[in-house]
Design a protein around this motif. Structure first.
Motif, short mmCIF file in Angstrom:
data_model
loop_
_atom_site.label_atom_id
_atom_site.label_comp_id
_atom_site.label_asym_id
_atom_site.label_seq_id
_atom_site.Cartn_x
_atom_site.Cartn_y
_atom_site.Cartn_z
N LEU A 1 0.82 -1.21 0.00
CA LEU A 1 0.00 0.00 0.00
C LEU A 1 0.86 1.26 0.00
O LEU A 1 0.57 2.23 -0.70
N LEU A 2 1.94 1.24 0.79
CA LEU A 2 2.82 2.40 0.84
C LEU A 2 3.47 2.68 -0.51
O LEU A 2 3.63 3.83 -0.92
N ALA A 3 3.84 1.62 -1.21
CA ALA A 3 4.53 1.79 -2.49
C ALA A 3 3.62 2.39 -3.56
O ALA A 3 4.11 3.03 -4.50
N CYS A 4 2.30 2.20 -3.42
CA CYS A 4 1.38 2.61 -4.47
C CYS A 4 0.51 3.81 -4.09
O CYS A 4 -0.18 4.36 -4.96
N ALA A 5 0.48 4.19 -2.82
CA ALA A 5 -0.35 5.31 -2.40
C ALA A 5 0.24 6.63 -2.86
O ALA A 5 1.46 6.80 -2.86
N PRO A 6 -0.59 7.57 -3.27
CA PRO A 6 -0.08 8.91 -3.60
C PRO A 6 0.60 9.54 -2.40
O PRO A 6 0.29 9.23 -1.25
#
Length: 410
Positions: free
Chosen positions: A122-127
């Motif tokens: 989630l961290l890698a893909c969240a704005p």
């Protein structure tokens, strides 16, 4: 290996494990149960004393048995196809629909590798700047303590599971430690899948519950899946293990190929349009004018019969709509009316009990669960019960038993 053990003692120990975990009888490791019992007897205790303690679900021995049989096999980015689907489909869909944060739940997280993997994904893909949070839950407190430490060896980072996103850093020659930014957004808490997750945890965009329900009895599995689905945010995705279900759970739709075992909760507007009846054209008769003539006034028409009261299922849907709107007081009022008008409507009893549990009114929830168990026990186990979701009576019986047994453990 069971030679010398009292059969009544062994049978009761297995019952305690099944009641607490939901495991099928053939999924309960016999050698683990026997090791615990033999250790108790080796301390000088007599079988009748051990048996007496096992009658109390909240006893230390009950917890020891549960810890002994729990399966804790996990590693980073296990089943990478799920993390890829979250990255390529799940998160972009959530962002298109205006998500303000990304939240995940690793249900049955064991020692935490899955929860940290989901957080890294989630961290890698969240704005930039978007809040991310992941909750890991498990029944085994010792596993949760290991998860909070966040230190792992080679067994947790298999070559068969690629490191899809940064999740750990090398600590020494043999161990790794979870990256601070991943650790910061991940927390762990005890929870039993046979009971609803407390409302304070909120709803989740992504839930991973993989290779956990494999060990459950059919009724316990059905109960757990309903609890998981209730914790999904609209549009959220639930990922299950490869062979745990053969159809979409009630209220969810399958996403991707069947082997992915991914299921989505429809958004409110999707359910609304899907349920709208199709308007049928109505022929309008031609009106022929008639000559006006004086006559006595027509007799008064009889008063229309009173409208029938809403069906239990309709009242239940009204309560669910209020819950989705955040109107808990309104939902409670509707459910209280429903239970008063239809005391044998099992979904209403369960819904009101869960609503009171989430509000912290456990004393008010217990009588409802006891009534639910009594009424569900009077039906054939596979009899389908009418409601927003057609579920067998054994589901309601298992839900009530799980709740009442869990209350005894606390």
């Amino acid at each position: 290996m069971s030679a010398g053990l009292d059969p009544r003692l062994l049978a009761r120990a297995r019952e305690v494990v099944a009641d607490t975990t939901g495991f099928r009888d053939d999924a309960i490791a016999q050698d683990a149960v026997e090791r615990v019992l033999r250790a108790e007897l080796a301390r000088g205790r007599v079988p009748t004393e051990v048996l007496s303690e096992l009658q109390q679900l909240g006893s230390p021995l009950a917890y020891t048995l549960v810890r002994a049989v729990l399966v804790g096999e996990t590693y980073f980015f296990r089943q990478p196809e799920h993390f890829r689907y979250i990255t390529q489909e799940g998160i972009p869909s959530a962002l298109r629909h205006g998500a303000m944060h990304l939240r995940g739940w690793s249900a049955g997280c064991a020692t935490g590798e899955e929860a940290y993997s989901l957080a890294a994904c989630l961290l890698a893909c969240a704005p930039a700047g978007m809040p991310v949070e992941v909750v890991g839950t498990d029944l085994h407190e010792a596993s949760l303590e290991a998860a909070r430490r966040g230190t792992y060896g080679a067994w947790s980072r298999r070559e068969s599971a690629p490191a899809l996103h940064p999740v750990y850093e090398l600590l020494n020659g043999r161990q790794v430690s979870i990256l601070p930014e991943v650790r910061k957004v991940t927390r762990f808490a005890p929870a039993n899948l046979l009971a609803p997750l407390p409302e304070r945890f909120g709803l989740f965009d992504f839930i991973l519950c993989r290779n956990v329900l494999t060990y459950f009895s059919p009724s316990a599995r059905d109960a757990a899946i309903v609890h998981l689905a209730r914790s999904l945010a609209p549009g959220g995705l639930l990922f299950l293990g490869t062979v745990e279900v053969d159809r979409a759970p009630p209220g969810l739709t399958r996403e991707g190929p069947p082997e992915l075992q991914a299921f989505r909760k429809p958004r409110p507007e999707e359910r609304t349009f899907a349920q709208l009846p199709v308007a049928q054209p109505v022929a309008t008769p031609r009106m022929t004018p008639t000559p006006r003539r004086l006559s006595a006034p027509p007799p008064a028409l009889p008063a229309p019969p009173p409208s029938p009261p809403p069906s239990p299922a309709r009242l239940h849907l009204q309560a669910l709509e209020r819950i989705e709107e955040g109107n808990v007081a309104g939902a409670t009022a509707v459910l209280e009316l429903l239970v008063k008008q239809a005391p044998d409507y099992l979904p209403g009893l369960l819904e009101l009990a869960l609503l009171r549990e989430r509000a912290g009114a456990r004393d008010a929830a217990f009588p409802l669960m006891r009534a639910l168990r009594t009424r569900a026990g009077q039906l054939p186990p596979d009899a389908l019960v009418d409601g927003p979701e057609a579920l067998p009576a054994r589901f309601y019986l298992a839900s009530a038993d799980a709740y009442l047994n869990l209350g005894a453990l606390e």
